[in-house]
Design an enzyme around this catalytic site. Structure first.
Site, PDB file in Angstrom:
ATOM      1  N   GLY A  10       0.839  -1.202   0.000  1.00  0.00           N
ATOM      2  CA  GLY A  10       0.000   0.000   0.000  1.00  0.00           C
ATOM      3  C   GLY A  10       0.870   1.245   0.000  1.00  0.00           C
ATOM      4  N   GLU A 163      -1.456   4.030  12.670  1.00  0.00           N
ATOM      5  CA  GLU A 163      -0.779   5.284  12.330  1.00  0.00           C
ATOM      6  C   GLU A 163      -1.637   6.463  12.777  1.00  0.00           C
ATOM      7  OE1 GLU A 163       2.377   5.869  11.282  1.00  0.00           O
ATOM      8  OE2 GLU A 163       1.580   7.780  11.934  1.00  0.00           O
ATOM      9  N   LEU A 219      -9.336   3.761  16.715  1.00  0.00           N
ATOM     10  CA  LEU A 219     -10.718   4.157  16.410  1.00  0.00           C
ATOM     11  C   LEU A 219     -11.200   5.208  17.409  1.00  0.00           C
ATOM     12  CD1 LEU A 219     -12.364   0.686  15.605  1.00  0.00           C
ATOM     13  CD2 LEU A 219     -11.399   2.348  14.014  1.00  0.00           C
ATOM     14  N   ARG A 258      -7.615  21.244  31.339  1.00  0.00           N
ATOM     15  CA  ARG A 258      -8.201  19.907  31.183  1.00  0.00           C
ATOM     16  C   ARG A 258      -8.750  19.715  29.764  1.00  0.00           C
ATOM     17  NH1 ARG A 258     -12.523  20.491  35.774  1.00  0.00           N
ATOM     18  NH2 ARG A 258     -12.625  22.458  34.628  1.00  0.00           N
ATOM     19  N   CYS A 274     -10.572   9.402   7.027  1.00  0.00           N
ATOM     20  CA  CYS A 274     -10.534   8.597   8.257  1.00  0.00           C
ATOM     21  C   CYS A 274     -11.676   8.824   9.242  1.00  0.00           C
ATOM     22  CB  CYS A 274      -9.208   8.818   8.966  1.00  0.00           C
ATOM     23  SG  CYS A 274      -7.821   8.177   8.030  1.00  0.00           S
TER      24      CYS A 274
HETATM   25  P1  NAD Z   1      -4.694   5.004   0.279  1.00  0.00           P
HETATM   26  O1  NAD Z   1      -5.969   4.655  -0.376  1.00  0.00           O
HETATM   27  O2  NAD Z   1      -4.053   6.318  -0.002  1.00  0.00           O
HETATM   28  O3  NAD Z   1      -3.588   3.891  -0.030  1.00  0.00           O
HETATM   29  C1  NAD Z   1      -3.825   2.527   0.024  1.00  0.00           C
HETATM   30  C2  NAD Z   1      -3.091   1.880  -1.128  1.00  0.00           C
HETATM   31  O4  NAD Z   1      -3.153   0.462  -0.973  1.00  0.00           O
HETATM   32  C3  NAD Z   1      -3.703   2.157  -2.505  1.00  0.00           C
HETATM   33  O5  NAD Z   1      -2.747   2.801  -3.326  1.00  0.00           O
HETATM   34  C4  NAD Z   1      -4.092   0.774  -3.052  1.00  0.00           C
HETATM   35  O6  NAD Z   1      -3.892   0.655  -4.439  1.00  0.00           O
HETATM   36  C5  NAD Z   1      -3.159  -0.125  -2.275  1.00  0.00           C
HETATM   37  N1  NAD Z   1      -3.620  -1.503  -2.162  1.00  0.00           N
HETATM   38  C6  NAD Z   1      -4.820  -1.948  -1.739  1.00  0.00           C
HETATM   39  N2  NAD Z   1      -4.831  -3.290  -1.727  1.00  0.00           N
HETATM   40  C7  NAD Z   1      -3.625  -3.701  -2.157  1.00  0.00           C
HETATM   41  C8  NAD Z   1      -3.022  -4.971  -2.348  1.00  0.00           C
HETATM   42  N3  NAD Z   1      -3.673  -6.087  -2.045  1.00  0.00           N
HETATM   43  N4  NAD Z   1      -1.767  -5.033  -2.839  1.00  0.00           N
HETATM   44  C9  NAD Z   1      -1.082  -3.907  -3.108  1.00  0.00           C
HETATM   45  N5  NAD Z   1      -1.590  -2.667  -2.933  1.00  0.00           N
HETATM   46  C10 NAD Z   1      -2.846  -2.560  -2.452  1.00  0.00           C
HETATM   47  O7  NAD Z   1      -4.950   4.850   1.840  1.00  0.00           O
HETATM   48  P2  NAD Z   1      -4.216   5.620   3.033  1.00  0.00           P
HETATM   49  O8  NAD Z   1      -4.820   6.967   3.215  1.00  0.00           O
HETATM   50  O9  NAD Z   1      -2.753   5.482   2.875  1.00  0.00           O
HETATM   51  O10 NAD Z   1      -4.701   4.741   4.273  1.00  0.00           O
HETATM   52  C11 NAD Z   1      -4.230   3.438   4.481  1.00  0.00           C
HETATM   53  C12 NAD Z   1      -4.706   2.959   5.824  1.00  0.00           C
HETATM   54  O11 NAD Z   1      -4.172   3.794   6.858  1.00  0.00           O
HETATM   55  C13 NAD Z   1      -6.221   2.998   6.004  1.00  0.00           C
HETATM   56  O12 NAD Z   1      -6.619   1.919   6.788  1.00  0.00           O
HETATM   57  C14 NAD Z   1      -6.450   4.297   6.753  1.00  0.00           C
HETATM   58  O13 NAD Z   1      -7.614   4.266   7.529  1.00  0.00           O
HETATM   59  C15 NAD Z   1      -5.223   4.359   7.633  1.00  0.00           C
HETATM   60  N6  NAD Z   1      -4.826   5.718   8.022  1.00  0.00           N
HETATM   61  C16 NAD Z   1      -4.892   6.745   7.125  1.00  0.00           C
HETATM   62  C17 NAD Z   1      -4.474   8.008   7.495  1.00  0.00           C
HETATM   63  C18 NAD Z   1      -4.546   9.167   6.532  1.00  0.00           C
HETATM   64  O14 NAD Z   1      -4.407  10.299   6.975  1.00  0.00           O
HETATM   65  N7  NAD Z   1      -4.743   8.940   5.249  1.00  0.00           N
HETATM   66  C19 NAD Z   1      -3.978   8.227   8.789  1.00  0.00           C
HETATM   67  C20 NAD Z   1      -3.897   7.160   9.660  1.00  0.00           C
HETATM   68  C21 NAD Z   1      -4.330   5.909   9.270  1.00  0.00           C
END
Ligand code: NAD
Length: 473
Positions: A10, A163, A219, A258, A274
């Site tokens: 990802g 994260e 969460l 607080r 998110c």
């Molecule tokens: P995103 O959609 O930007 O990136 C996810 C990537 O994963 C995509 O590019 C997709 O093509 C790839 N992907 C999906 N399945 C795949 C697979 N099987 N093999 C290879 N690549 C694959 O998402 P994001 O914003 O980076 O968020 C990722 C996770 O982190 C989520 O669960 C989100 O809730 C969490 N998160 C996001 C943030 C934020 O600010 N964006 C902050 C904290 C946590």
């Protein structure tokens, strides 16, 4: 054994920046960020990165090709890795199954990643780290999937490492995190992951908990942040009714140690990928465990956000003499917040859609959001040369109701109203006299982010409307 090779599945807003920071801080570790989206990987390997984050480009350019790699070869990277981050998207399901308790998180991408790891991981032990935000006990499901491949000599330890970065400040947050949370049951695995972060994060900021506490903390953290926004927004409407000023209220309230001053900015509501989905996940979890009162409590945070957005849109229409039909409205900002090009769940989409639905022509300017993203979000056809004559111009007009502009002055020229939807710093330093002079009169300005000097604007001649404060005209 110290980790020498990391694979991240990802390459999104989390995977890309996180791995860039790890690569920069741990030169002895090879970090390969993989994604099934070839276009995204191509961008990570180009001069124009797929996401905008202050400080990211410099880090990527420094490490790329040295110990940081971007690849579509997920299997190849998994085969070599000692530690694998699962950092794929975890959206909310679009439809709940009949008889279901609500909209569940969609774990199809996590499952796909876990199955790839199960099949391809090298012999010996591999650490599998949940970076994605997942429901509580997802680690148990991932462990089950990993074990199901039943490959002799191949073993896994699953850790939760949610994260907490914010888009727009991701690199800063990653370099100086409030805390790094690691949930797990195996002390050696926890220590191996903690050792990576310890290269730049003070040990006392690396918090170890059980896997389930770690998963749930993410969460709850997002729900509490969103709740503060919804709370101050709920107060903002009351301020408008009573003559109080929400900025003064927020300051007075936030000086209580607080409570603290952060996340008390009144606005047109929160967006981003998110908050909404993580609260939905919490709601689903509560319903699953037959806790309807708890589910309703969290759900109300979203309900208030929706209400705030809609009432802002209604205010625009009612102020413009109850109709925006054929009126030109400039929308300043399309990203869900400043310093990012991300538009997921952006309030700007809601505002633009509402105004278009009421018959307005919207002129959109955002410094970082690509044109095609705006068109996708508004469900409009992409810019192509084939679009019928008159529907496209060199400025990027693709539909009679939507125009994408190259600067804010262009967007505002001839407009009946300017609507500030994103708190980009550049909107605070524009020459509003020039903007006013170029607009239809009376010229309206709606500050949906409370970033402008309303007294100055009113002196220029604008009819100003904002959130949580009644202004005399
Ligand atoms: P995103 O959609 O930007 O990136 C996810 C990537 O994963 C995509 O590019 C997709 O093509 C790839 N992907 C999906 N399945 C795949 C697979 N099987 N093999 C290879 N690549 C694959 O998402 P994001 O914003 O980076 O968020 C990722 C996770 O982190 C989520 O669960 C989100 O809730 C969490 N998160 C996001 C943030 C934020 O600010 N964006 C902050 C904290 C946590």
């Amino acid at each position: 054994m110290p980790v020498q090779s990391i694979c991240c599945i990802g390459a999104g807003y989390v995977g890309g920046p996180t791995c860039a920071v790890i690569a920069a801080k741990c030169p002895h570790i090879t970090v390969t960020v993989t994604d099934s989206n070839a276009a995204r990987i191509e961008q990570w390997n180009s001069d124009i990165l797929p996401i905008y984050e202050p400080g990211l480009e410099e880090l990527v350019k420094r490490c790329r090709g040295v110990n940081l790699f971007f690849s579509t070869d997920v299997k190849g990277a998994v085969k070599k890795a000692d530690l694998i981050f699962i950092s794929v998207n975890t959206p909310t399901k679009v439809k709940g199954a009949a008889g279901e308790v609500g909209l569940a998180p969609d774990l199809q991408y996590v499952e796909l990643a876990a199955r790839t790891i199960a099949r391809e991981a090298k012999e010996g032990l591999t650490l599998v780290v949940e970076k994605s935000t997942v429901p509580v006990r997802a680690a148990a499901t991932i462990s089950e999937m990993l074990a199901s491949a039943n490959r002799p000599g191949v073993s896994f330890q699953v850790l939760s490492n949610p994260e907490f970065l914010s888009e727009g400040t991701a690199i800063k947050n990653l370099l100086h995190p409030d805390r790094v949370l690691i949930g797990g049951e195996n002390q050696q695995a926890i220590s191996d992951l903690a050792d990576i972060y310890a290269a730049w994060v003070p040990r006392e900021r690396i918090l170890e908990t059980s896997t389930w506490s770690s998963e749930l903390s993410k969460l709850v953290a997002n729900a509490l942040l969103a709740q503060r926004i919804s709370s101050i927004n709920a107060a903002s409407e009351l301020c408008e009714m009573t003559g109080a000023n929400v900025s003064e209220v927020a300051k007075a309230v936030g000086m209580d140690s607080r409570i603290g001053p952060k996340f008390l900015n009144p606005s047109i509501g929160f967006g981003g990928s998110c908050f909404h989905k993580d609260i939905m996940s919490l709601v689903y979890l509560c319903k699953h465990y037959h806790l309807p009162e708890n589910a309703e409590y969290w759900q109300d945070i979203i309900n208030m956000n929706t209400h705030q957005r809609v009432r802002f849109c209604r205010k625009i229409v009612s102020s413009l003499f109850n109709t925006v039909s054929h009126k030109k409205i400039a929308v300043f900002g399309f990203a869900f917040k400043k310093d990012t090009g991300d538009t997921r769940e952006s309030s700007s989409i809601v505002v633009a859609d509402y105004l278009i639905g009421e018959g307005a022509e919207v002129f959109i300017y955002d410094p970082k959001v690509p044109d095609r993203q705006i068109l996708t979000d508004l469900k409009l056809p992409q810019i192509t040369k084939e679009i019928s004559p008159g529907v496209i111009t060199p400025e990027g007009i693709v539909d009679k109701s939507v125009h994408i502009c190259r600067d804010p002055y262009d967007a505002a020229r001839g407009a009946h109203a300017v609507v500030v939807c994103t708190e980009w710093d550049e909107f605070t330093t524009l020459d509003y006299q020039v903007i006013y002079d170029s607009m239809q009169k009376p010229a309206f300005l709606f500050d949906g982010r409370m970033i402008l000097n309303h007294d100055t604007l009113m002196k220029i001649g604008f009819r100003v409307h904002c959130i949580g404060k009644s202004l005399n005209h």
